[in-house]
Design an enzyme around this catalytic site. Structure first.
Site, PDB file in Angstrom:
ATOM      1  CD  GLU A 134      -4.844 -10.593   2.829  1.00 53.28           C
ATOM      2  OE1 GLU A 134      -4.516  -9.389   2.794  1.00 53.28           O
ATOM      3  OE2 GLU A 134      -4.890 -11.246   3.886  1.00 53.28           O
ATOM      4  CE1 TYR A 192      42.574  18.518  13.782  1.00 52.68           C
ATOM      5  CE2 TYR A 192      41.524  20.192  12.412  1.00 52.68           C
ATOM      6  CZ  TYR A 192      42.048  18.915  12.563  1.00 52.68           C
ATOM      7  OH  TYR A 192      42.044  18.053  11.507  1.00 52.68           O
ATOM      8  NE  ARG A 202      -2.384  -2.077   3.001  1.00 55.00           N
ATOM      9  CZ  ARG A 202      -2.491  -1.944   4.317  1.00 55.00           C
ATOM     10  NH1 ARG A 202      -3.160  -0.952   4.822  1.00 55.00           N
ATOM     11  NH2 ARG A 202      -1.904  -2.813   5.114  1.00 55.00           N
TER      12      ARG A 202
HETATM   13  C1  UD1 Z   1      -1.238  -8.038   5.682  1.00 58.96           C
HETATM   14  C2  UD1 Z   1      -2.220  -9.195   5.816  1.00 58.96           C
HETATM   15  C3  UD1 Z   1      -3.625  -8.642   6.017  1.00 58.96           C
HETATM   16  C4  UD1 Z   1      -3.641  -7.757   7.247  1.00 58.96           C
HETATM   17  C5  UD1 Z   1      -2.583  -6.665   7.123  1.00 58.96           C
HETATM   18  C6  UD1 Z   1      -2.468  -5.908   8.425  1.00 58.96           C
HETATM   19  C7  UD1 Z   1      -1.336 -11.031   4.465  1.00 58.96           C
HETATM   20  C8  UD1 Z   1      -1.455 -11.775   3.198  1.00 58.96           C
HETATM   21  N1  UD1 Z   1      -2.185 -10.012   4.631  1.00 58.96           N
HETATM   22  O1  UD1 Z   1      -1.574  -7.322   4.501  1.00 58.96           O
HETATM   23  O2  UD1 Z   1      -4.543  -9.699   6.193  1.00 58.96           O
HETATM   24  O3  UD1 Z   1      -4.907  -7.192   7.429  1.00 58.96           O
HETATM   25  O4  UD1 Z   1      -1.284  -7.225   6.840  1.00 58.96           O
HETATM   26  O5  UD1 Z   1      -1.597  -4.804   8.317  1.00 58.96           O
HETATM   27  O6  UD1 Z   1      -0.514 -11.347   5.300  1.00 58.96           O
HETATM   28  N2  UD1 Z   1       6.367  -8.713   4.090  1.00 58.96           N
HETATM   29  C9  UD1 Z   1       7.494  -9.477   3.928  1.00 58.96           C
HETATM   30  N3  UD1 Z   1       7.651 -10.192   2.787  1.00 58.96           N
HETATM   31  C10 UD1 Z   1       6.744 -10.196   1.783  1.00 58.96           C
HETATM   32  C11 UD1 Z   1       5.580  -9.397   1.950  1.00 58.96           C
HETATM   33  C12 UD1 Z   1       5.414  -8.688   3.117  1.00 58.96           C
HETATM   34  O7  UD1 Z   1       8.355  -9.512   4.809  1.00 58.96           O
HETATM   35  O8  UD1 Z   1       6.959 -10.887   0.786  1.00 58.96           O
HETATM   36  C13 UD1 Z   1       6.197  -7.938   5.329  1.00 58.96           C
HETATM   37  C14 UD1 Z   1       6.102  -6.442   5.104  1.00 58.96           C
HETATM   38  O9  UD1 Z   1       7.393  -5.843   5.143  1.00 58.96           O
HETATM   39  C15 UD1 Z   1       5.243  -5.990   6.261  1.00 58.96           C
HETATM   40  C16 UD1 Z   1       4.351  -7.192   6.511  1.00 58.96           C
HETATM   41  O10 UD1 Z   1       4.999  -8.305   5.938  1.00 58.96           O
HETATM   42  O11 UD1 Z   1       6.022  -5.753   7.415  1.00 58.96           O
HETATM   43  C17 UD1 Z   1       2.950  -7.017   5.911  1.00 58.96           C
HETATM   44  O12 UD1 Z   1       3.076  -6.867   4.520  1.00 58.96           O
HETATM   45  P1  UD1 Z   1       2.119  -5.932   3.675  1.00 58.96           P
HETATM   46  O13 UD1 Z   1       2.461  -6.060   2.237  1.00 58.96           O
HETATM   47  O14 UD1 Z   1       2.076  -4.568   4.272  1.00 58.96           O
HETATM   48  O15 UD1 Z   1       0.747  -6.697   3.918  1.00 58.96           O
HETATM   49  P2  UD1 Z   1      -0.695  -6.118   3.854  1.00 58.96           P
HETATM   50  O16 UD1 Z   1      -1.135  -6.010   2.440  1.00 58.96           O
HETATM   51  O17 UD1 Z   1      -0.748  -4.927   4.711  1.00 58.96           O
END
Ligand code: UD1
Ligand code: MG
Length: 457
Positions: A150, A387, A8
Site C-alpha cells: 500500500e 382537489y 482518500r
Molecule cells: C484499496 C486497495 C489498494 C488499491 C485501491 C484501488 C486495500 C488494502 N487497498 O485501497 O491496493 O490500489 O483500493 O482503488 O485493499 N471498504 C470497506 N471496509 C473497510 C475499508 C474499505 O468496505 O473497512 C471498502 C470501501 O468502501 C471501498 C473499498 O473497500 O469501496 C476500498 O476502500 P478504500 O479505503 O477506498 O481503499 P483504498 O485505500 O483505495
C-alpha cells in the site's frame, strides 16, 4: 465492498455517502455484478449502512440474488471481505468489487474470471503514470507477482512501481477463506488489508496472475467530488457514443445525460442539454428539443418535444402517443397518458389524466385527474379544480367539447360530448351533450371611474 468511508475522501460523511449511493455509484457496481450472473451478490455495508442499503433497496435489479452483510466497525478491506464469508459457498469463485469503482465493464471481470479458472488468485491491474495512493504490484525478478504494498507502507523504491492493483480480484472462495483467516493488521494503517492475501497465496504456492488492462477509467475510484464529476462525464460520453453507434443523432454528445436507461427507435434526434432519468423509451423519428428533462416515460413514433419540456412519469410512467406535439415549456406529470396526435403547448401541466386522439391544450392550462375525449379543444387559462382540500375528483370532458379560455371545471363534473363551455365559466354541474354552458357574473360598469391614488402608479 461499500462499508468504508474511503480513506482518500477525507471529508466523507454519511450524507456524502448517501448522495453517492443515490447517484448510483454502488448501483453501477451492482449492475455489473448482475451482468455476470453471479450465484450470489453480497453487499458489504458499514459506514452509513442504513442510507446505502435503503438507496439500493429502491432500485437494484440484482435484488433477488443479493444479500447485505454489515461490517461494524470498519477494520479494512480484508476485514470487510471476512464479513461476507459466512454467506458464501466453498465451491464457488468470488470476485471482490469496490463500491467506489463504478465503471468496470462486465467483460473485463469475465476475463478476470477466465484467468482464475485454474486455481489461482487473479488480480486486475493497470499501469499508471501517477500511481500515488494505490497499492503497487510487486514482482520478483522472474516477473511473478509477489505481493501488493500500500502507498502508506511502501518503501521509496517500491513506490516507484507503476503497476497498481485496481481493487478488483477473483479467487476460489475456499482458498480465500484460508487466506483471510491468516491476515493481520500490522501495517501503517492498522487495517486488515485484503491485498495481503497475495503474499499468502504466494506462500501457499498458489499462482497469482495479474490481468492487466489499459483503460484507466475502468478502475478509476471515486475519492472526491471532482473525481466523481469526471467519471460521470466519462460515463456519459460512453453512453452517448453507444447511442450514436446505433444511429441516434445527438447534436452534442458532451451535452447529454442519461441517468437510467434510454432506448431509442430509428432516426431519433436529440438536441443539447437533455437529461433522461429512470426508464425512457423513444419511438422512431422522435425529435427532442434543447434542454428537456424526460423521466420514466414512453414516447411514440414521430412525436416532437419542443425545448424546455419536463416529463416525469415517476411511479406511473407517462405515455405520449404517436404524432403528438409537446411543448415548448410543457409539463407532463405521473399518470399522464396521451393518445395519438395530442397537442400540449406552452405552460400546460397535465397530471394523472388521459387525453384521447387529437385532443389539444395549447396554452397556459392545467388538466389534473381528467379524462379528455377525442378532438377536445381545451382553452388557454383553463383548469380542472380537482382537489377540494381533502379528496381528488375526476373531470370528464367528452369527445369534441370546446372549453373556452379561462374556465374552471369543478370536479367531479362531466362535460357532455360536443358541448361548449363559454370563456370564463366556472362549471360545477354535469352538462348534457351538445350544450353551451356559460357561467359568468354580470358586468358591473362605473363610468368616468378614477382609480384611488394609492394604486394609480
Ligand atoms: C484499496 C486497495 C489498494 C488499491 C485501491 C484501488 C486495500 C488494502 N487497498 O485501497 O491496493 O490500489 O483500493 O482503488 O485493499 N471498504 C470497506 N471496509 C473497510 C475499508 C474499505 O468496505 O473497512 C471498502 C470501501 O468502501 C471501498 C473499498 O473497500 O469501496 C476500498 O476502500 P478504500 O479505503 O477506498 O481503499 P483504498 O485505500 O483505495
Ligand atoms: Mg483505504
Amino acid at each position: 465492498m461499500a462499508a468504508g468511508k474511503g480513506t482518500r475522501m477525507k471529508s466523507a460523511t454519511p450524507k456524502v455517502l448517501q448522495q453517492l449511493a443515490h447517484q448510483g455509484l454502488v448501483q453501477h457496481v451492482l449492475d455489473t455484478a448482475a451482468q455476470l450472473q453471479a450465484r450470489k451478490v453480497v453487499v458489504i455495508t458499514g459506514h452509513g449502512a442504513e442510507q446505502v442499503e435503503a438507496a439500493l433497496l429502491q432500485t437494484d435489479e440484482a435484488a433477488p440474488r443479493r444479500e447485505f452483510v454489515r461490517q461494524m466497525p470498519q477494520l479494512g478491506t480484508g476485514h470487510a471481505v471476512q464479513q461476507a464469508l459466512p454467506v458464501l459457498d466453498d465451491d464457488g469463485v468470488m470476485v471482490v468489487l469496490s463500491g467506489d469503482v463504478p465503471l468496470t465493464e462486465a467483460d473485463t471481470i469475465q476475463q478476470l474470471l477466465e484467468v482464475c479458472s485454474d486455481e489461482c488468485l487473479a488480480l486486475l491491474t493497470l499501469t499508471m503514470d501517477n500511481p500515488f495512493g494505490y497499492g503497487r504490484v510487486l514482482r520478483n525478478p522472474d516477473g511473478e507477482v509477489n505481493r501488493i504494498v500500500e502507498q502508506k507502507d511502501g518503501k521509496p523504491q517500491e513506490l516507484l512501481v507503476k503497476e497498481i492493483y485496481s481493487g478488483i480480484m477473483a479467487a476460489p472462495t475456499r482458498l480465500m477463506r484460508q487466506w483471510l483467516g491468516r491476515i493481520d493488521n500490522h501495517n501503517a494503517q492498522q487495517e486488515y488489508y485484503l491485498t495481503d492475501v497475495v503474499k499468502l497465496a504466494v506462500a501457499d504456492g498458489v499462482p497469482v496472475k495479474a490481468h492487466m488492462i489499459h483503460d484507466a477509467v475502468q478502475v478509476a475510484g471515486v475519492n472526491s467530488p471532482q473525481q466523481l464529476a469526471e467519471l460521470e462525464r466519462e460515463y456519459q460520453q460512453r453512453q452517448a457514443r453507444r447511442l450514436m453507434a446505433d444511429g441516434v443523432r445527438l447534436r452534442d454528445p458532451a451535452r447529454f445525460d442519461v441517468r437510467g436507461t434510454l432506448q431509442c427507435g430509428q432516426d431519433v434526434d436529440i438536441d443539447i442539454g437533455c437529461v433522461f432519468e429512470g426508464n425512457v423509451t423513444l419511438g422512431n423519428r422522435v425529435k427532442i428539443g434543447a434542454h428537456c428533462v424526460l423521466a420514466n416515460c414512453t414516447i411514440g413514433d414521430d412525436v416532437v418535444i419542443s425545448p424546455f419540456t419536463h416529463i416525469d412519469g415517476g411511479k406511473q410512467p407517462v405515455q405520449v402517443g404517436a404524432g403528438s406535439l409537446i411543448g415548448p415549456f410543457a409539463r407532463l406529470r405521473p399518470g399522464t397518458e396521451l393518445a395519438e396526435e395530442v397537442h400540449i403547448g406552452n405552460f400546460v401541466e397535465v397530471k394523472n389524466s388521459t387525453l384521447a386522439k387529437g385532443a389539444k391544450a395549447n396554452h397556459l392550462a392545467y388538466l389534473g385527474d381528467a379524462t379528455v375525449g377525442e378532438r377536445v379543444n381545451y382553452g388557454a387559462g383553463s383548469i380542472t379544480a380537482n382537489y377540494d382540500g381533502a379528496n381528488k375528483h375526476r373531470t370528464v370532458i367528452e369527445a369534441d367539447v370546446h372549453i373556452g379560455s379561462n374556465s374552471v371545471l369543478v370536479a367531479p363534473v362531466t362535460i357532455g360530448a360536443g358541448g361548449t363551455v363559454g370563456a370564463g365559466s366556472a362549471v360545477s354541474k354535469d352538462t348534457p351533450a351538445n350544450a353551451l354552458s356559460v357561467v359568468r357574473g354580470r358586468l358591473t360598469l362605473k363610468e368616468n371611474y378614477t382609480r384611488p391614488a394609492k394604486i394609480q402608479k
